[in-house]
Motif scaffolding. Sequence first.
Motif, PDB file in Angstrom:
ATOM      1  N   ASP A  96       3.384   0.929  13.044  1.00  0.00           N
ATOM      2  CA  ASP A  96       4.516   0.003  12.867  1.00  0.00           C
ATOM      3  C   ASP A  96       4.386  -0.757  11.548  1.00  0.00           C
ATOM      4  O   ASP A  96       5.361  -0.918  10.819  1.00  0.00           O
ATOM      5  CB  ASP A  96       4.557  -1.014  14.026  1.00  0.00           C
ATOM      6  N   LEU A  97       3.152  -1.202  11.251  1.00  0.00           N
ATOM      7  CA  LEU A  97       2.964  -1.953  10.008  1.00  0.00           C
ATOM      8  C   LEU A  97       3.195  -1.044   8.795  1.00  0.00           C
ATOM      9  O   LEU A  97       3.833  -1.450   7.811  1.00  0.00           O
ATOM     10  CB  LEU A  97       1.560  -2.580   9.969  1.00  0.00           C
ATOM     11  N   ALA A  98       2.714   0.190   8.894  1.00  0.00           N
ATOM     12  CA  ALA A  98       2.927   1.132   7.784  1.00  0.00           C
ATOM     13  C   ALA A  98       4.432   1.295   7.527  1.00  0.00           C
ATOM     14  O   ALA A  98       4.900   1.190   6.389  1.00  0.00           O
ATOM     15  CB  ALA A  98       2.283   2.484   8.109  1.00  0.00           C
ATOM     16  N   ARG A  99       5.185   1.515   8.604  1.00  0.00           N
ATOM     17  CA  ARG A  99       6.642   1.692   8.451  1.00  0.00           C
ATOM     18  C   ARG A  99       7.284   0.438   7.854  1.00  0.00           C
ATOM     19  O   ARG A  99       8.136   0.513   6.970  1.00  0.00           O
ATOM     20  CB  ARG A  99       7.295   1.975   9.815  1.00  0.00           C
ATOM     21  N   GLU A 100       6.857  -0.712   8.386  1.00  0.00           N
ATOM     22  CA  GLU A 100       7.448  -1.991   7.969  1.00  0.00           C
ATOM     23  C   GLU A 100       7.257  -2.241   6.475  1.00  0.00           C
ATOM     24  O   GLU A 100       8.159  -2.747   5.809  1.00  0.00           O
ATOM     25  CB  GLU A 100       6.732  -3.079   8.783  1.00  0.00           C
ATOM     26  N   VAL A 101       6.097  -1.856   5.945  1.00  0.00           N
ATOM     27  CA  VAL A 101       5.828  -2.154   4.529  1.00  0.00           C
ATOM     28  C   VAL A 101       6.083  -0.948   3.621  1.00  0.00           C
ATOM     29  O   VAL A 101       5.733  -0.955   2.451  1.00  0.00           O
ATOM     30  CB  VAL A 101       4.387  -2.702   4.312  1.00  0.00           C
TER      31      VAL A 101
ATOM     32  N   PRO B 267       0.808  -1.227   0.000  1.00  0.00           N
ATOM     33  CA  PRO B 267       0.000   0.000   0.000  1.00  0.00           C
ATOM     34  C   PRO B 267       0.836   1.269   0.000  1.00  0.00           C
ATOM     35  O   PRO B 267       1.960   1.293   0.489  1.00  0.00           O
ATOM     36  CB  PRO B 267      -0.783  -0.116   1.304  1.00  0.00           C
ATOM     37  N   ALA B 268       0.220   2.336  -0.529  1.00  0.00           N
ATOM     38  CA  ALA B 268       0.839   3.669  -0.460  1.00  0.00           C
ATOM     39  C   ALA B 268       0.661   4.253   0.932  1.00  0.00           C
ATOM     40  O   ALA B 268       1.538   4.963   1.421  1.00  0.00           O
ATOM     41  CB  ALA B 268       0.185   4.588  -1.491  1.00  0.00           C
ATOM     42  N   ALA B 269      -0.472   3.967   1.559  1.00  0.00           N
ATOM     43  CA  ALA B 269      -0.748   4.609   2.845  1.00  0.00           C
ATOM     44  C   ALA B 269      -1.802   3.855   3.628  1.00  0.00           C
ATOM     45  O   ALA B 269      -2.622   3.129   3.065  1.00  0.00           O
ATOM     46  CB  ALA B 269      -1.228   6.043   2.622  1.00  0.00           C
ATOM     47  N   PHE B 270      -1.767   4.074   4.933  1.00  0.00           N
ATOM     48  CA  PHE B 270      -2.840   3.684   5.841  1.00  0.00           C
ATOM     49  C   PHE B 270      -3.546   4.982   6.219  1.00  0.00           C
ATOM     50  O   PHE B 270      -2.893   5.913   6.702  1.00  0.00           O
ATOM     51  CB  PHE B 270      -2.280   3.011   7.103  1.00  0.00           C
TER      52      PHE B 270
END
Length: 417
Positions: A224-229, A197-200
Motif C-alpha cells: 500500500d505504501l509503495a502504491r501511495e508514493v 523511492p523507486a522501489a521497495f
Amino acid sequence: MDTTVFEAHESTIRGYCRNYPTVFASASNARQVDEDGRSYIDFFAGAGVLNFGHNNPRMKEALIDFLQADGVAHSLDTYTTTKRDFVARFQEVVLAPRGMDHRMQFMGPTGSNAVEAAMKLARKATGRREIVAFSHGFHGMTLGSLAATANDAFRQWSGVPLEHIHRLPFETAPGGDTALAEYRTALQDPSSGLLPPAAFLVEPVQAEGGVNVASRDWLHEVQDLAREVGALLIFDDIQAGIGRTGTYFSFDGMGLDPDIITLAKGLGGFGTPIAMNLNKPEVDDHWSPGAHTGTFRGQGLSFVAGTVALDYFTDESFLADVLAKGERMRERLTALVREHPGLGWEVRGRGMIQALDTGDGAFAKRVQQTAFEAGLLIGPCGSGGRVIKLIPPLTIPEDDLLQGLDLLEQAIRTARE
Ligand code: PMP
C-alpha cells in the motif's frame, strides 16, 4: 580425502568447504557421497537450489536426450526450441492460473543478476534513485545487490555504494509498524530531505537473514505504501520461491501484486544456473532492446531441466507433500525447543524452509560441525550464524527426512554437553 590441490591453488576465500570438510564425488536426491564413500543427508540443497534433488532422474533423462540431439546449450538470448518450451510451460503452469501478465526476462546465471536488473529497471521506470530495503534482507553479493543486502559483514569495508538505499526494519507481524508510518510521514515533509523511492525490495520470507516470515498484512502495508508514493514493489523470491514454502511463490494466495519478481536458484531445476525476472508489462516497457544484456541468458540445460521442474506444479500431491514434510520438520524443531527449555530458542519458517534460532552463533556452529561428522549437511544463517536453517530438497524421501531430523536432534544434544 585429498584437498591438497585446493589448498595449493584455490583462493582462501572459499567458505562452504570449511563447513563441509570433505570432497564430494556423487549425489542423488537428498544425499551426497564423498570420495571415501561416506553418505550425507543434505538439508542444505546447494543453498536452496536443489528443490528437486540432486540428479533428479526425470531431468537427467530429458538432459541426456537434449545432449544426444545436439541441442543448443548456449544461445545468448537468441530464440531456441528449449527456451520456447520453457517460456510456454511457465506461462501455462505459473502465470496463467494466477491471471498474471508479467513478462519473463532472463537475467543471467545468478540471483544477484536478477536483483541488479530489478533495481535498475525500477529506477528507469520511475526516474527515481532510492531503493527501500529491509533489515536482515539478503539480495546478493554484487555491488548493487550487496547494497540492498542488510548484513554489513558481507560488505567488508569495500565502499559499497549505500547512499541510495533506505533501510527499514523487516516486520514479521502486521499493524503498528511505526517505521513504515514514520517513513511515510517523512516522505511528505520536504525538510526531511528524503527523496521518493523507486522501489521497495522485499523477501516475503527472508532466508539468509535468519528465516523470518512476513505476515500477509505487513506485506500489504508495504504494498500500500509503495502504491501511495508511486514506487514499485519488488519481491525477491529467489530462495523462498519455486515451491519451497509449499506454494509456487512464497506470497501465493495473499492477494499481493508485485510489479517485479526475482527468481533464480531452483528455477533451473537441476542446479544449473538461470535467473529470471517477472516484470509487469507497463514496467517492462521501459527497457529498450539491448538495454540490459549479458552473456549467459540462454542456458539450454537450465531451460530443459527447468521445464521438467514445472511438471511438479501440475501435480497437486507434490505441494501437499511439501507442506506435510514441512509440518514434520516444524514439529521436530518445536519438540527440540521443549526438550531444551529456558534458552529462548525459537522455531520459524513456512513449508520446507524451517529454522531453529538458537541465539548463539558459536553453538549453531558446533551443531553444524557435529551434524556433519554424523552425516548431515546443514547451514547456519542469520545474525552471527545463530540460526540453524533446514532446506532439504522438496523431493527428499520421508525416510531420509526423518533420519536427518534424528541426526540433528542428536547433534544438538551433543553440542549442548
Ligand atoms: N536473493 C535471495 C533471497 C537469496 O537467497 C540469494 C542467494 N542466497 C540471492 C538473492 C543471490 O543469489 P545468487 O547467490 O545466485 O547471486
